[in-house]
Design an enzyme around this catalytic site. Structure first.
Site, PDB file in Angstrom:
ATOM      1  N   ASP A   1      -4.830  -4.730   6.009  1.00 11.51           N
ATOM      2  CA  ASP A   1      -5.023  -5.683   4.959  1.00 11.51           C
ATOM      3  C   ASP A   1      -3.873  -6.604   4.420  1.00 11.51           C
ATOM      4  O   ASP A   1      -2.703  -5.985   4.313  1.00 11.51           O
ATOM      5  CB  ASP A   1      -5.482  -4.662   3.902  1.00 11.51           C
ATOM      6  CG  ASP A   1      -5.976  -5.587   2.722  1.00 11.51           C
ATOM      7  OD1 ASP A   1      -6.807  -6.700   2.919  1.00 11.51           O
ATOM      8  OD2 ASP A   1      -5.601  -5.043   1.398  1.00 11.51           O
TER       9      ASP A   1
ATOM     10  N   MET B   1      -0.228   1.210   5.117  1.00 15.67           N
ATOM     11  CA  MET B   1      -1.101   1.498   6.385  1.00 15.67           C
ATOM     12  C   MET B   1      -2.058   0.375   6.625  1.00 15.67           C
ATOM     13  O   MET B   1      -2.445  -0.361   5.506  1.00 15.67           O
ATOM     14  CB  MET B   1      -1.908   2.819   6.079  1.00 15.67           C
ATOM     15  CG  MET B   1      -0.969   4.065   6.230  1.00 15.67           C
ATOM     16  SD  MET B   1      -2.145   5.494   6.029  1.00 15.67           S
ATOM     17  CE  MET B   1      -3.279   5.199   7.498  1.00 15.67           C
TER      18      MET B   1
ATOM     19  N   HIS C   1      -2.647  -1.210  -3.159  1.00 14.50           N
ATOM     20  CA  HIS C   1      -3.861  -0.341  -3.166  1.00 14.50           C
ATOM     21  C   HIS C   1      -3.808   1.056  -3.995  1.00 14.50           C
ATOM     22  O   HIS C   1      -2.705   1.630  -3.606  1.00 14.50           O
ATOM     23  CB  HIS C   1      -3.870   0.001  -1.584  1.00 14.50           C
ATOM     24  CG  HIS C   1      -4.158  -0.983  -0.675  1.00 14.50           C
ATOM     25  ND1 HIS C   1      -3.854  -0.804   0.491  1.00 14.50           N
ATOM     26  CD2 HIS C   1      -4.954  -2.149  -0.899  1.00 14.50           C
ATOM     27  CE1 HIS C   1      -4.492  -2.060   1.211  1.00 14.50           C
ATOM     28  NE2 HIS C   1      -4.984  -2.930   0.330  1.00 14.50           N
TER      29      HIS C   1
ATOM     30  N   SER D   1       1.021  -1.196  -0.136  1.00 11.70           N
ATOM     31  CA  SER D   1      -0.106  -0.105   0.060  1.00 11.70           C
ATOM     32  C   SER D   1       0.870   1.226   0.053  1.00 11.70           C
ATOM     33  O   SER D   1       1.789   1.225  -0.792  1.00 11.70           O
ATOM     34  CB  SER D   1      -0.856  -0.008   1.139  1.00 11.70           C
ATOM     35  OG  SER D   1      -1.829   1.097   1.196  1.00 11.70           O
ATOM     36  N   THR D   2       0.642   2.186   0.929  1.00  8.75           N
ATOM     37  CA  THR D   2       1.389   3.428   1.103  1.00  8.75           C
ATOM     38  C   THR D   2       2.775   3.018   0.918  1.00  8.75           C
ATOM     39  O   THR D   2       3.525   2.353   1.661  1.00  8.75           O
ATOM     40  CB  THR D   2       1.127   4.204   2.093  1.00  8.75           C
ATOM     41  OG1 THR D   2      -0.201   4.312   2.397  1.00  8.75           O
ATOM     42  CG2 THR D   2       1.830   5.483   2.085  1.00  8.75           C
TER      43      THR D   2
END
Length: 371
Positions: free
Chosen positions: A306, A303, A210, A184-185
């Site tokens: 997930d 973050m 993401h 993600s991030t």
């Protein structure tokens, strides 16, 4: 009480600056600097550096990408890009993320004022997440550290026979191996850094990053040009084969399925899972079910949680599971959750991840000509 977050907004539109400032300040975030372009902003920044910069892409005199590259070379800090949700905007945003931006929010071309005035437009969350990001862990900031391989990975839980390649099931001669990634991030640079080090003989990779719809296409296209692998935005029924990376499309879930002796992906709509679509958990759980001990799972910077439960299911099914270490994560959220659940057998620094994957997969690096 802790001091409020301090943000600089650099955007050539006075309307955008005004409304974004209002949204942030309503959320208790101080807007300490506003500027219409990077050249106006630079002396203000040098006089009083904020915690986060919100940066437009297209501006007069100096574009956002050029400014970002200068910023990350001279004063690395968290940057959130604010870009238009268009095909051209997607490609430019990919360049920005590759250059060091932590994340981005998308401005619609239609209904811009409503977006700017909406407290739920994602800007506040993106700024707060960026403020916690370790930008010095971005691959562009740690280049040249690769090469420790699996011997440097920190084992978690029961040890594995590191000298042996990935264990295969009874269908070994007809079944492809599978590697599953979730990020993600901070994942755009992170995934690129790993894939650049993998040869075409690498087992097929299925990946959830993401990212909104349209952006995943640009993400896959960029990776396809900068790596030796074939990188595609996944379509329903695509085969998982050696040397290919299938990226879950934004706004869809991707699952691994078996088709005879082969693996394919199923791309479907569905509800958000862990607030995401695509979701890493959805992918990892399908890999656990279909591939079991014939798979490797790796969870990267990001973050939230997930992917943590899905990675645990992969481990329970016999797969080898890895989590990126805290020091090399831009945001130590998803790998932390996985480690705390006992889902990760090994914690691996980013610069060692490619060699670790190849060693576990029993893949030898091709010789370098002229070496």
């Amino acid at each position: 009480m802790s001091a409020p977050l301090r943000v600089a907004i650099i955007d050539d539109s006075a309307v955008v600056r005004k409304h974004l400032s209002s949204v942030l300040e309503t959320a208790g975030i101080q807007v300490s600097i506003t500027a219409s372009d990077p050249l106006f902003a630079w002396p203000k920044l040098e006089a009083d550096w904020p915690d986060v910069i919100v940066l437009d892409v297209e501006m007069p005199r100096m574009d956002g990408i050029s400014f970002l590259k200068r910023l990350m070379s001279e004063h690395p800090m968290p940057v959130v890009m604010c870009s238009t949700l268009t095909e051209a905007g997607c490609e430019t945003t990919m360049q920005a993320l590759a250059a060091g931006a932590v994340s981005f929010v998308t401005k619609p071309k239609i209904g811009l004022r409503d977006f700017l005035e909406d407290p739920g437009n994602g800007l506040v969350g993106a700024v707060r997440a960026a403020a916690r990001a370790n930008v010095r862990a971005l691959p562009s900031q740690i280049a040249g550290q690769a090469g420790r391989s699996l011997s440097a990975a920190a084992p978690v839980g029961r040890p594995l026979p590191m000298s042996a390649p990935l264990a295969l099931n009874a269908m070994a001669e007809t079944t492809d191996r599978v590697i599953a990634f979730g990020s993600s991030t901070g994942g755009v640079q992170t995934i690129e850094a790993v894939l650049k080090q993998l040869p075409r003989t690498t087992p097929g990779i299925v990946l959830v990053q993401h990212m909104p719809e349209k952006f995943t296409h640009s993400f896959a296209a960029r990776l396809n040009t900068v790596t030796d692998l074939e990188v595609l935005e996944a379509k329903d029924g695509d085969r998982v084969i050696n040397g290919r990376v299938l990226v879950a499309p934004g706004g869809r879930h991707m699952q691994l399925k078996r088709s005879g002796a082969q693996y394919v992906v199923e791309v479907r709509d569905g509800p958000l899972v862990n607030h995401h679509k695509p979701s890493v958990d959805v992918l990892f759980k399908s890999v656990a079910h279909c591939a079991g001990r014939n798979a490797i799972g790796a969870i990267f910077t990001g973050m939230g949680e997930d992917g943590a439960r899905g990675l645990l299911e992969m481990r329970k099914s016999g797969a080898v599971t890895l989590a990126q270490d805290e020091a090399s994560c831009v945001v130590y959220g998803m790998p932390k959750a996985a480690a705390e659940l006992g889902a990760a057998q090994h914690v691996v620094a980013l610069q060692d991840m490619a060699d670790t994957l190849l060693q576990l997969g029993g893949v030898a690096r091709p010789p370098k000509f002229g070496a």
